[in-house]
Enzyme design. Structure first.
Site, PDB file in Angstrom:
ATOM      1  CD  GLU A  90      -2.856  -1.182   2.412  1.00 10.84           C
ATOM      2  OE1 GLU A  90      -2.801  -0.249   3.233  1.00 10.84           O
ATOM      3  OE2 GLU A  90      -3.665  -2.106   2.507  1.00 10.84           O
ATOM      4  CD  GLU A  93      -4.497  -8.096   2.012  1.00  6.32           C
ATOM      5  OE1 GLU A  93      -5.356  -7.389   2.561  1.00  6.32           O
ATOM      6  OE2 GLU A  93      -3.282  -7.809   2.028  1.00  6.32           O
TER       7      GLU A  93
HETATM    8  C1  XIL Z   1      -5.866  -6.338   8.575  1.00  5.11           C
HETATM    9  C2  XIL Z   1      -6.139  -7.472   9.541  1.00  5.11           C
HETATM   10  O1  XIL Z   1      -7.046  -8.369   8.950  1.00  5.11           O
HETATM   11  C3  XIL Z   1      -6.713  -6.925  10.838  1.00  5.11           C
HETATM   12  O2  XIL Z   1      -6.833  -7.940  11.815  1.00  5.11           O
HETATM   13  C4  XIL Z   1      -5.797  -5.812  11.383  1.00  5.11           C
HETATM   14  O3  XIL Z   1      -6.390  -5.233  12.520  1.00  5.11           O
HETATM   15  C5  XIL Z   1      -5.554  -4.756  10.337  1.00  5.11           C
HETATM   16  O4  XIL Z   1      -5.036  -5.368   9.160  1.00  5.11           O
HETATM   17  N1  XIL Z   1      -4.738  -4.814   3.879  1.00  5.11           N
HETATM   18  C6  XIL Z   1      -3.716  -5.621   4.309  1.00  5.11           C
HETATM   19  C7  XIL Z   1      -3.914  -6.491   5.491  1.00  5.11           C
HETATM   20  O5  XIL Z   1      -2.670  -5.702   3.629  1.00  5.11           O
HETATM   21  O6  XIL Z   1      -2.723  -6.705   6.207  1.00  5.11           O
HETATM   22  C8  XIL Z   1      -4.982  -5.934   6.398  1.00  5.11           C
HETATM   23  O7  XIL Z   1      -5.207  -6.859   7.441  1.00  5.11           O
HETATM   24  C9  XIL Z   1      -6.251  -5.646   5.622  1.00  5.11           C
HETATM   25  C10 XIL Z   1      -5.994  -4.615   4.561  1.00  5.11           C
END
Ligand code: XIL
Length: 343
Positions: free
Chosen positions: A149, A256
């Site tokens: 990101e 994701e």
């Molecule tokens: C999220 C997790 O799922 C949560 O438990 C945490 O509180 C915050 O991060 N993008 C990403 C992930 O790359 O690492 C994130 O994961 C969600 C958004």
């Protein structure tokens, strides 16, 4: 003859139900899931992982802030627990993540007086972090989200104006990939981001990766997070992004995946935990969206080598159960979207 067929029937049924997602998509890509340490303490959840998935990501346990909260402190327990589960079961891992503006080892930015350190000090700390983590899990992680990101969602600047950017400009991206390549030349290295089907953002990601690669930065792949909803992206939006990225890099991973039932999408950490009420129409849209997404992923199976769901079931989704995002409900029962994909 009839008798023999009748005898065989239960065996056939058993075989069909024993097929998991990983088997259905065997010719296309790995099917992964992100796990928290509680998942690998629960026998039923472990069974579900073994049946359905052949790639695992730590949801949080390998993030810098979790592993390395202060300069001389390393907390390996939770990440080791998940890695050991994968080792015992012969499941590969996607490493996530080495550099992110959230859940970062914030101490790396600062000197004793609370001011920013100089870039060289920051890079020395970052290199030590990246290489220590990658070395520990080298035997099990086949790839890493090296930078997560780094691009903005709107505005003039294509880059996110994070502390990383304030301290180093875009150079931290190049450095992170170089440190990662040195640590494990075999690992596939990813730039990972969300809202990658938004044309402005996908263009900015494309241009950044193109330029960095032309300067010798070892970015092997693009990770498309894929935090979507039942209304979008549509097939064209998704395939436009895949068509843009496919000639640019050797690998694309969907890193994701989840599908919310409200209109929000993306990886921003602020979101509503209210979904919509789940009725037949919503369930059908949810199943349809998953089907549409996987049809597009399949079209690009030459480039996409892994599709990972973000969390195992709705009860442990980072979006909350009411957002209805995954293929399994909180009782681990498959939802209509699961049957649609299995079919
Ligand atoms: C999220 C997790 O799922 C949560 O438990 C945490 O509180 C915050 O991060 N993008 C990403 C992930 O790359 O690492 C994130 O994961 C969600 C958004």
């Amino acid at each position: 003859m009839k008798k023999i067929l009748l005898l065989l029937l239960p065996l056939v049924a058993l075989h069909v139900s024993a097929q998991g997602l990983k088997d259905v998509f065997k010719k296309d890509f790995l099917v992964g899931v992100s796990l928290n340490p509680r998942n690998v303490r629960n026998a039923n959840e472990k069974d579900l992982v073994r049946k359905e998935f052949n790639s695992v990501t730590c949801e949080n346990a390998m993030k810098p802030g979790e592993l390395h909260p202060s300069p001389n402190e390393w907390k390996w327990e939770e990440a080791d627990r998940i890695a050991n589960f994968c080792r015992e079961n012969g499941i590969k891992m996607r490493g996530h993540c080495l550099v992110w503006h959230n859940q970062f080892a914030e101490w790396m930015y600062y000197d004793d007086k609370g001011g920013f350190v100089d870039k060289e000090t920051f890079y020395a700390r970052l290199k030590d972090h990246i290489q220590t983590v990658m070395n520990r899990y080298k035997d099990i992680t086949y790839c890493w989200d090296v930078v997560n990101e780094a691009m903005s969602d709107s505005g003039e600047n294509p880059y996110r104006e994070s502390k990383l950017y304030q301290l180093c400009g875009d150079e931290f991206i190049a450095k992170a990939f170089q440190f990662a390549r040195e640590a494990d030349p075999k690992a596939i290295l990813f730039y990972n981001d969300y809202n990658e089907t938004n044309p402005r953002k996908s263009k900015n990601i494309y241009e950044m990766v193109l330029r960095m690669r032309s300067e010798g930065v070892p970015i092997d792949g693009i990770g498309m997070q894929g935090h979507y909803n039942i209304y979008g992206p549509d097939a064209k939006e998704l395939e436009d992004a895949l068509t843009l990225y496919a000639p640019l890099v050797e690998h694309i991973h969907i890193t994701e995946l989840d599908v919310r039932i409200n209109k929000e999408m993306g990886g921003q950490l602020k979101f509503s935990k209210e979904g919509a009420s789940v009725n037949d129409t919503i369930q059908a849209l949810h199943a349809q969206q998953y089907e549409r997404l996987f049809k597009s992923f399949r079209k690009f199976h030459d480039k996409i080598d892994c599709v990972t769901f973000w969390n195992l079931h709705d009860g442990c989704s980072w979006l909350g159960e009411k957002n209805y995002p995954l293929l399994f409900d909180a009782a681990l029962q498959p939802k209509p979207a699961y049957y649609r994909l299995i079919k």
